[in-house]
Design a protein around this motif. Structure first.
Motif, PDB file in Angstrom:
ATOM      1  N   ASP A  69      70.165 -13.770   7.579  1.00 49.66           N
ATOM      2  CA  ASP A  69      68.633 -14.510   9.596  1.00 49.66           C
ATOM      3  C   ASP A  69      69.916 -14.564  10.559  1.00 49.66           C
ATOM      4  OD1 ASP A  69      66.898 -14.224   7.864  1.00 49.66           O
ATOM      5  OD2 ASP A  69      66.775 -16.407   7.864  1.00 49.66           O
ATOM      6  N   ILE A  70      71.408 -15.673  10.242  1.00 49.20           N
ATOM      7  CA  ILE A  70      71.689 -16.054  11.670  1.00 49.20           C
ATOM      8  C   ILE A  70      73.379 -15.107  11.198  1.00 49.20           C
ATOM      9  CG2 ILE A  70      73.179 -17.521  12.493  1.00 49.20           C
ATOM     10  CD1 ILE A  70      70.552 -19.547  11.700  1.00 49.20           C
ATOM     11  N   ILE A  71      74.146 -14.564  12.500  1.00 52.77           N
ATOM     12  CA  ILE A  71      75.070 -13.710  12.135  1.00 52.77           C
ATOM     13  C   ILE A  71      76.219 -14.127  12.823  1.00 52.77           C
ATOM     14  CG2 ILE A  71      76.135 -11.531  13.046  1.00 52.77           C
ATOM     15  CD1 ILE A  71      73.084  -9.908  12.260  1.00 52.77           C
ATOM     16  N   VAL A  72      77.502 -14.270  12.132  1.00 54.25           N
ATOM     17  CA  VAL A  72      78.385 -15.480  12.442  1.00 54.25           C
ATOM     18  C   VAL A  72      79.457 -13.621  12.838  1.00 54.25           C
ATOM     19  CG1 VAL A  72      80.295 -15.726  11.643  1.00 54.25           C
ATOM     20  CG2 VAL A  72      78.232 -16.450  10.198  1.00 54.25           C
ATOM     21  N   SER A  73      79.331 -13.000  12.585  1.00 55.39           N
ATOM     22  CA  SER A  73      80.474 -12.128  12.907  1.00 55.39           C
ATOM     23  C   SER A  73      80.107 -11.177  14.722  1.00 55.39           C
ATOM     24  CB  SER A  73      80.695 -10.526  12.512  1.00 55.39           C
ATOM     25  OG  SER A  73      79.406  -9.963  12.406  1.00 55.39           O
ATOM     26  N   ARG A  74      81.161 -10.181  15.197  1.00 56.12           N
ATOM     27  CA  ARG A  74      80.765  -9.813  17.061  1.00 56.12           C
ATOM     28  C   ARG A  74      80.056  -8.656  17.043  1.00 56.12           C
ATOM     29  NH1 ARG A  74      86.224 -11.260  19.106  1.00 56.12           N
ATOM     30  NH2 ARG A  74      86.153 -13.784  18.419  1.00 56.12           N
TER      31      ARG A  74
END
Lengths: 423, 423
Positions: A69-74
């Motif tokens: 759900d939540i994206i870390v990478s740019r």
């Protein structure tokens, strides 16, 4: 939780391990932005962690995991890895930098085109090319043109034998077709409108960034026309519509890789050959009426007209002497012809054809061509050949000019010139 | 009154004067049913009446008039003439009967293809062909395949040099590509899925109704597959969908000219080569395992399976010795290959490819091919080549079998065989 299980298959374009996390960038599908595969040492088994942290750039992989759900990478998409399969590893160091950081030479990108295609810029260009070809077909099919395929192995060339590759055809001399000209015209004696998307072959010893010995083109021919203006209208509409289509389909993708499309013209001006000569002579050339325009003159003209807000233009009414035998005359010296130029580069050439049998025979004779060699063609003008016209257009050149690229080799996967038959 | 002014442009296929009315049948557009132009002596001027009643069959005409509310003629569309322009008249008697009443020889319909195209049967076949090509592109583009164009002038052939036309390429020896095999595989090291619609060239001395020396084909290649079954699934879906599309688009037109489409299969059975040998030997053949199937055996097999309700089938797992070097082995003797046959005619051939560098080199050696000649190709297997597979399919053969035609020359506008380089 809206996390979804998923699989990513593609090529590794970068790997970075930061503490207990390895980030693997994977180029998948026909997208230009990689998926970031995130491998956490604490979430995978030892073998998977070991595969991830020792991953070679360039490998083909399959990764199973979940899209979080939540994206870390740019970079846009991300997959949390659960299992990694290395399908294939480079067995030697790739000749071009697959991270895209260090640029390679022009020739290396051609020699290793398949590797270049993993890099966003090259991928975007060839996706744009496929879209242009797709739109071309749809446009002409929707407008009542029958898609045809005419022979590439031929007994006579549309413009005589000088620029044709020869083939030994079971002991006979055959040529590789340099255009469907003769065949699409013959078809005008049976169907009202045809188009073909086809390779062109031309045996000239080119040494320019805009010529190849093999390229792909669009040929169009339409019957029951009033004059060449009917043909120009279709081409004009096609040019505008294709730029708009590309803008819609791949405009953003091209922008991402630093390329931009030419603006669609609201209309394309018709400028006569005589006017062109006047323009050129007004900016320092000294061209006699009747002379061909050389590359330098074409280029200057393109710059002059682009500066006036007209990068795309028709050049009409060339001297008949400068055009092939099948173009209809206008008066004693002119022809019902046109070229379509974009910024000084000719992308299409066409006109109304001579459909009257006796006049056609006279034209062949005037160009010193053999009636015998063209007999199969002129026969088609004996049985009710309607007035017709059309054009041939270089699809590779069109894309090159749409994208403002300086070398046609940038839009052809495996270009052919006299120094390049391989790969 | 809902009468509408209109113009009809086309070729005259019949003329009949009955008292004060002349009926002129005109073939226009890409339709197979003519428009009946009705010319009433009392409604037109003397010149128009004279043109109408002396109209030559085969002429190209433009007729202005009105489409009446109530139609007199038996054939669909009708135009009440007001003015007639004869654009072009036959200057000698056409070599085939343009009314369609007296059939001509097979060869005349090829020699004068443009005239044959005015007759409903030929027109319908080539409209169907264009629709098949159109659908093919749409299908593969929608399924994420990138349309590519690979070179036709090549330095090495996919199956060695024996069946290739040679071309003098600026003093070097080049070949005409018999398929995009090597190139589409190389591309699998950079993009996941590609397709190409392209001419094939093959220099064999064929003398059959199903072979030509130049024909058009579809080449497909897909990466990241499990095995050849993934490829067969795509081909199976394409076959069913294309028959359904043709049925919808041109089914009625084909029926009108006495042609019918093959039924779309609900599924296409996979039959192994070994099973095929057993079937053939059970019906009177005596084929050793490992032997190739000759034309007669293929035909008998087609009849046998069609009688059992299976006109379309895959033949899988051929002996590796019978397949090209690039096919992946299965065990010691078999291959991950398939052919697609329709009623005994092979229309496609494919399989999983050998993507592992060292195994590929072994395969080339086993077939006695030169590593040097193929070096540009095997290089692509050094940099992370994923498992992949694909097929080549003869589009002309596909249409021929879909329509139940017995000669491939019926679906090719200007066929090329060793006796026919012209027109």
């Amino acid at each position: 939780m809206s996390e979804k299980a998923g699989v990513v298959e593609g090529w590794v374009s970068n790997v970075k391990t930061v503490g207990k996390i390895t980030f693997i960038e994977v180029i998948d599908d026909l997208s230009i932005s990689p998926v970031t595969v995130v491998v956490k040492r604490d979430s995978v088994d030892a073998e998977t962690w070991s595969k991830a942290s020792s991953m070679k750039i360039g490998s083909a992989v399959r990764v199973e995991g979940v899209f979080p759900d939540i994206i870390v990478s740019r970079k846009g998409r991300e997959l949390q890895a659960k299992a990694i399969t290395v399908l294939s590893e480079p067995i030697e160091l790739p000749p071009i930098d697959l991270t895209g950081k260090t640029p390679a030479s022009f020739d290396l990108y051609v020699d290793f085109r398949y590797l270049a295609l993993r890099l966003p810029r090259f991928r975007a260009v060839f996706i744009a090319r496929a879209k242009l070809v797709e739109f071309t077909r749809e446009f002409f099919a929707k407008n009542g043109f029958l898609e045809v395929h005419t022979p590439k192995l031929v007994g006579a060339g549309a413009e005589g034998g000088a620029t044709l590759f020869t083939v030994d055809y079971f002991g006979q001399k055959a040529y590789l077709s340099q255009s469907p000209q003769l065949y699409k015209q013959m078809l005008m004696c049976g169907v009202p409108r045809v188009f073909e998307i086809t390779p062109y072959f031309r045996a000239e010893k080119f040494s320019t960034p805009r010529h190849l010995n093999e390229s792909w083109g669009l040929d169009v021919e339409m019957g029951f026309i009033e004059d060449e203006e009917d043909v120009m209208k279709v081409l004009e509409e096609f040019i505008g519509a294709s730029i708009n289509y590309l803008r819609m389909e791949v405009g953003d993708m091209l922008k991402t890789v630093g390329l931009s499309l030419i603006d669609p013209p609201s209309s394309i001006p018709r400028i006569t050959y005589s006017e062109i000569i006047d323009i050129l002579n007004s900016i320092g050339y000294n061209i006699q009426w009747g002379e061909d325009l050389d590359t330098q003159a074409e280029k200057s003209l393109g710059e002059y007209l682009s500066a006036k807000g007209t990068p795309i233009y028709f050049i009409t009414k060339y001297p008949w002497d400068a055009k092939p035998f099948y173009i209809m005359r206008e008066g004693d010296n002119l022809s019902k012809s046109f070229d379509l130029d974009i910024k000084g580069i000719e992308v299409a050439s066409g006109g109304q054809r001579e459909h009257r049998y006796h006049e056609l025979v006279q034209n062949l004779k005037a160009k010193g061509l053999s009636l015998e060699e063209f007999s199969f063609y002129i026969k088609a003008f004996m049985y009710g050949m309607p007035p017709h016209g059309g054009f041939g257009l270089g699809l590779d050149r069109l894309l090159m000019t749409f994208l403002g690229l300086s070398n046609i080799r940038e839009v052809v996967l495996f270009p052919r010139d006299r120094f390049r038959l391989i790969p």
